[in-house]
Design an enzyme around this catalytic site. Structure first.
Site, PDB file in Angstrom:
ATOM      1  CB  SER A 140      -0.880  -0.013   1.255  1.00 11.35           C
ATOM      2  OG  SER A 140      -1.401   1.268   1.496  1.00 11.35           O
ATOM      3  CE1 TYR A 188      -5.573   5.377  -2.549  1.00  7.77           C
ATOM      4  CE2 TYR A 188      -4.213   5.229  -0.586  1.00  7.77           C
ATOM      5  CZ  TYR A 188      -5.370   4.909  -1.276  1.00  7.77           C
ATOM      6  OH  TYR A 188      -6.307   4.125  -0.667  1.00  7.77           O
ATOM      7  CB  THR A 202      -6.094   3.172  -5.388  1.00  4.65           C
ATOM      8  OG1 THR A 202      -5.530   1.883  -5.174  1.00  4.65           O
ATOM      9  CG2 THR A 202      -7.466   3.246  -4.722  1.00  4.65           C
ATOM     10  CE  LYS A 252      -7.799  -1.920  -4.254  1.00  2.00           C
ATOM     11  NZ  LYS A 252      -8.150  -0.895  -3.272  1.00  2.00           N
ATOM     12  CB  SER A 277     -12.014  -2.315  -5.922  1.00  2.00           C
ATOM     13  OG  SER A 277     -11.887  -1.935  -4.557  1.00  2.00           O
ATOM     14  CG  HIS A 299     -11.149   1.873  -0.904  1.00  2.00           C
ATOM     15  ND1 HIS A 299     -10.177   2.373  -1.725  1.00  2.00           N
ATOM     16  CD2 HIS A 299     -10.604   1.890   0.346  1.00  2.00           C
ATOM     17  CE1 HIS A 299      -9.107   2.693  -1.015  1.00  2.00           C
ATOM     18  NE2 HIS A 299      -9.330   2.402   0.252  1.00  2.00           N
ATOM     19  NE  ARG A 324     -11.132   1.408   4.414  1.00  2.83           N
ATOM     20  CZ  ARG A 324     -10.989   1.342   5.722  1.00  2.83           C
ATOM     21  NH1 ARG A 324     -11.773   0.549   6.425  1.00  2.83           N
ATOM     22  NH2 ARG A 324     -10.073   2.049   6.345  1.00  2.83           N
ATOM     23  CB  SER A 353     -15.282  -4.865  -2.400  1.00  9.99           C
ATOM     24  OG  SER A 353     -14.321  -3.830  -2.617  1.00  9.99           O
ATOM     25  CB  VAL A 391     -13.107 -11.886  -1.546  1.00  7.28           C
ATOM     26  CG1 VAL A 391     -12.551 -13.306  -1.593  1.00  7.28           C
ATOM     27  CG2 VAL A 391     -13.398 -11.364  -2.950  1.00  7.28           C
ATOM     28  NE  ARG A 426     -13.313  -3.627   6.316  1.00  8.04           N
ATOM     29  CZ  ARG A 426     -13.964  -3.129   5.258  1.00  8.04           C
ATOM     30  NH1 ARG A 426     -14.332  -3.925   4.259  1.00  8.04           N
ATOM     31  NH2 ARG A 426     -14.254  -1.851   5.204  1.00  8.04           N
TER      32      ARG A 426
HETATM   33  C1  FMN Z   1      -8.090  -0.747   6.782  1.00  6.89           C
HETATM   34  C2  FMN Z   1      -8.091  -0.687   5.292  1.00  6.89           C
HETATM   35  C3  FMN Z   1      -7.106   0.060   4.655  1.00  6.89           C
HETATM   36  C4  FMN Z   1      -7.068   0.114   3.258  1.00  6.89           C
HETATM   37  N1  FMN Z   1      -6.040   0.789   2.649  1.00  6.89           N
HETATM   38  C5  FMN Z   1      -5.983   0.811   1.298  1.00  6.89           C
HETATM   39  C6  FMN Z   1      -4.895   1.454   0.645  1.00  6.89           C
HETATM   40  O1  FMN Z   1      -3.991   1.983   1.276  1.00  6.89           O
HETATM   41  N2  FMN Z   1      -4.902   1.464  -0.707  1.00  6.89           N
HETATM   42  C7  FMN Z   1      -5.886   0.880  -1.455  1.00  6.89           C
HETATM   43  O2  FMN Z   1      -5.842   0.923  -2.677  1.00  6.89           O
HETATM   44  N3  FMN Z   1      -6.904   0.242  -0.849  1.00  6.89           N
HETATM   45  C8  FMN Z   1      -6.964   0.194   0.495  1.00  6.89           C
HETATM   46  N4  FMN Z   1      -7.995  -0.487   1.101  1.00  6.89           N
HETATM   47  C9  FMN Z   1      -8.990  -1.183   0.272  1.00  6.89           C
HETATM   48  C10 FMN Z   1      -8.534  -2.606  -0.026  1.00  6.89           C
HETATM   49  O3  FMN Z   1      -7.469  -2.624  -0.926  1.00  6.89           O
HETATM   50  C11 FMN Z   1      -9.692  -3.429  -0.646  1.00  6.89           C
HETATM   51  O4  FMN Z   1     -10.206  -2.764  -1.756  1.00  6.89           O
HETATM   52  C12 FMN Z   1     -10.814  -3.700   0.372  1.00  6.89           C
HETATM   53  O5  FMN Z   1     -10.267  -4.002   1.623  1.00  6.89           O
HETATM   54  C13 FMN Z   1     -11.688  -4.833  -0.098  1.00  6.89           C
HETATM   55  O6  FMN Z   1     -12.795  -4.979   0.746  1.00  6.89           O
HETATM   56  P1  FMN Z   1     -12.908  -6.146   1.869  1.00  6.89           P
HETATM   57  O7  FMN Z   1     -11.774  -5.911   2.796  1.00  6.89           O
HETATM   58  O8  FMN Z   1     -14.207  -5.902   2.527  1.00  6.89           O
HETATM   59  O9  FMN Z   1     -12.837  -7.446   1.163  1.00  6.89           O
HETATM   60  C14 FMN Z   1      -8.043  -0.552   2.489  1.00  6.89           C
HETATM   61  C15 FMN Z   1      -9.032  -1.298   3.148  1.00  6.89           C
HETATM   62  C16 FMN Z   1      -9.062  -1.373   4.525  1.00  6.89           C
HETATM   63  C17 FMN Z   1     -10.097  -2.232   5.184  1.00  6.89           C
END
Ligand code: FMN
Length: 422
Positions: A129, A153, A179, A295, A317, A319, A322, A351, A353, A374
């Site tokens: 990340s 980013y 992303t 992404k 995705s 995210h 979020r 997202s 899985v 997660r």
């Molecule tokens: C705590 C947390 C931090 C994340 N940080 C990033 C990040 O730095 N960059 C990014 O592209 N996605 C980030 N994501 C999104 C994840 O890459 C991914 O898209 C997402 O976790 C998928 O959903 P799920 O965890 O419910 O399966 C983050 C997600 C979480 C839960």
């Protein structure tokens, strides 16, 4: 002859049980999350678990998987199963990668390095990340030759973007994942209620504080007068202490130099660029020798635009719910995007899985691979490197058994006929 990862893992667990040993991390993702929660602060747990707004999209991501039913076929000799897929010129033993997740130090002090070791041990790519807790060079060193990608980013500084990409290439990353969906932070109610954002405490900015372009620019921030501060409270001092602890070098030195505080300020000022457009992609395309995946794609027209702009793949995705509450679930977006892309580039999905059945369903609808999010953070919190390893092994095993029990001896046999809409 190998019985396959699914039966191996079952055997390992059940034989362990006969000797009185239970898996370190619960196999059920819900119970794993509960175990993780006990090890985390309220703020850390909320940051990982939470989503935007009412968290409708988090729920929808799951519901959309559950709307598809697997239709198993019988008597097809599934004694040996091949779970491997080819992705961007690399053969992966299982069709998933570990999603880029920022601030992993919230789950465990070994953070990205623990995840890297676990991913390498299982041969699963780890996407570093931009908001990692450890510099990519350190994380890469923990992985030997195992596959890793870098998630970017796009900050307000193109020099910083170029520097991060060059570092990723030197660190042996084999793809850049740009992303797109986080040009601003989503409205995250749990974090707002706790008034907690890790970056403001110097957490999750290690890629920046280890970057020569960022560090050079810090001098300018140091020269500018600090914005008028509020009253000095105990909490403010504690935050300063926390910031200084996250900055490279000694805590005292970074307190004295003001660098830790300046780094947080500079990060907040520069980390994202909401003005980004499709035209900006040319800058990245020119500089990156690596394949680039976009992404956060949820509309078929954006997937087509990605191809037109020379991108090498898309990740469907939201995210993990979020960013935009009420956004389309990724499993609902996938079929239209797969159709629009028409095989020109791989389509990945993340997202929601949570199981082998989810991996199977996404592949059936045309995903080339999926991203696990997660659940591996819960594994990290509950059991460190070993916890992550178990989460990965369990998903690989679950997918292998689902594949075989659905009547498929290889991923190539999974297709639209393998599922039906409930
Ligand atoms: C705590 C947390 C931090 C994340 N940080 C990033 C990040 O730095 N960059 C990014 O592209 N996605 C980030 N994501 C999104 C994840 O890459 C991914 O898209 C997402 O976790 C998928 O959903 P799920 O965890 O419910 O399966 C983050 C997600 C979480 C839960």
């Amino acid at each position: 002859m190998s019985v396959g990862i699914g039966r191996e893992r079952q055997f390992e667990v059940y034989v362990g049980g006969a000797r009185g040993v239970r898996p370190r991390a619960p196999v059920s993702v819900e119970r794993l999350e509960q175990a993780a929660r006990k090890t985390m602060s309220a703020e850390a747990y909320a940051y990982v678990a939470g989503g935007a707004g009412t968290e409708e999209t988090i729920r929808e991501n799951r519901a959309a998987f559950e709307r598809w039913r697997i239709v198993p076929r019988m008597l097809r000799d599934v004694s040996t199963r091949d779970t491997a897929v080819d992705l961007l010129g690399t053969r992966l033993s299982s069709p998933f990668v570990l999603c880029p997740i920022g601030v992993l130090e919230l789950a465990h002090r070994e953070a990205d390095v623990a995840v890297a070791r676990a991913a390498a041990a299982e041969g699963v790519p780890f996407v570093f990340s931009s908001q990692a807790s450890r510099p990519m060079e350190e994380t890469a060193r923990a992985m030997g030759d195992s596959p890793r990608w870098f998630q970017l980013y796009w900050s307000t500084s193109n020099d910083l973007v170029a520097s991060l990409v060059a570092r990723a290439e030197r660190s042996g990353c084999s793809a850049i994942v740009l992303t797109l969906d986080t040009t601003m932070l989503g409205w995250r109610v749990r974090d707002l209620d706790l008034a907690y954002l890790p970056f403001l405490r110097g957490r999750g900015i290690a890629q920046y504080t280890s970057d020569p372009v960022f560090v050079e620019a810090l001098q300018e921030t140091l020269r500018q007068a600090a914005p008028p501060g509020g009253r000095i409270t105990l909490a403010a001092l504690a935050t300063l202490w926390e910031m200084a602890g996250s900055y490279p070098g000694s805590r005292l030195a970074s307190l004295r130099s003001g660098l830790a505080r300046a780094a947080v300020r500079r990060f907040v000022e520069t980390y994202s660029r909401p003005s980004l457009t499709w035209d900006d992609l040319a800058f990245l395309r020119e500089r990156a020798r690596l394949p680039i995946l976009l992404k956060g794609v949820l509309h078929p027209a954006d997937a087509v635009a990605a191809i037109e702009h020379g991108m090498d793949g898309v990740v469907v995705s939201n995210h993990g719910g979020r960013q935009v509450d009420g956004a389309i679930a990724t499993m609902d977006a996938l079929p239209g995007i797969v159709e629009a892309v028409a095989g020109h580039v791989p389509v990945l999905l993340d997202s929601g899985v949570r199981s082998g059945a989810d991996v199977f369903r996404a592949l059936a609808l045309g995903a080339a691979a999926v991203g696990l999010g997660r659940p591996y953070v819960w594994g990290l919190a509950a059991g460190g490197e070993e916890g992550v390893k178990e989460v990965i092994r369990n998903l690989r095993a679950d997918f292998d058994l689902t594949l075989g029990l659905a009547g498929c001896a290889s991923v190539a046999e999974v297709g639209p006929d393998s599922v039906t809409r409930a």
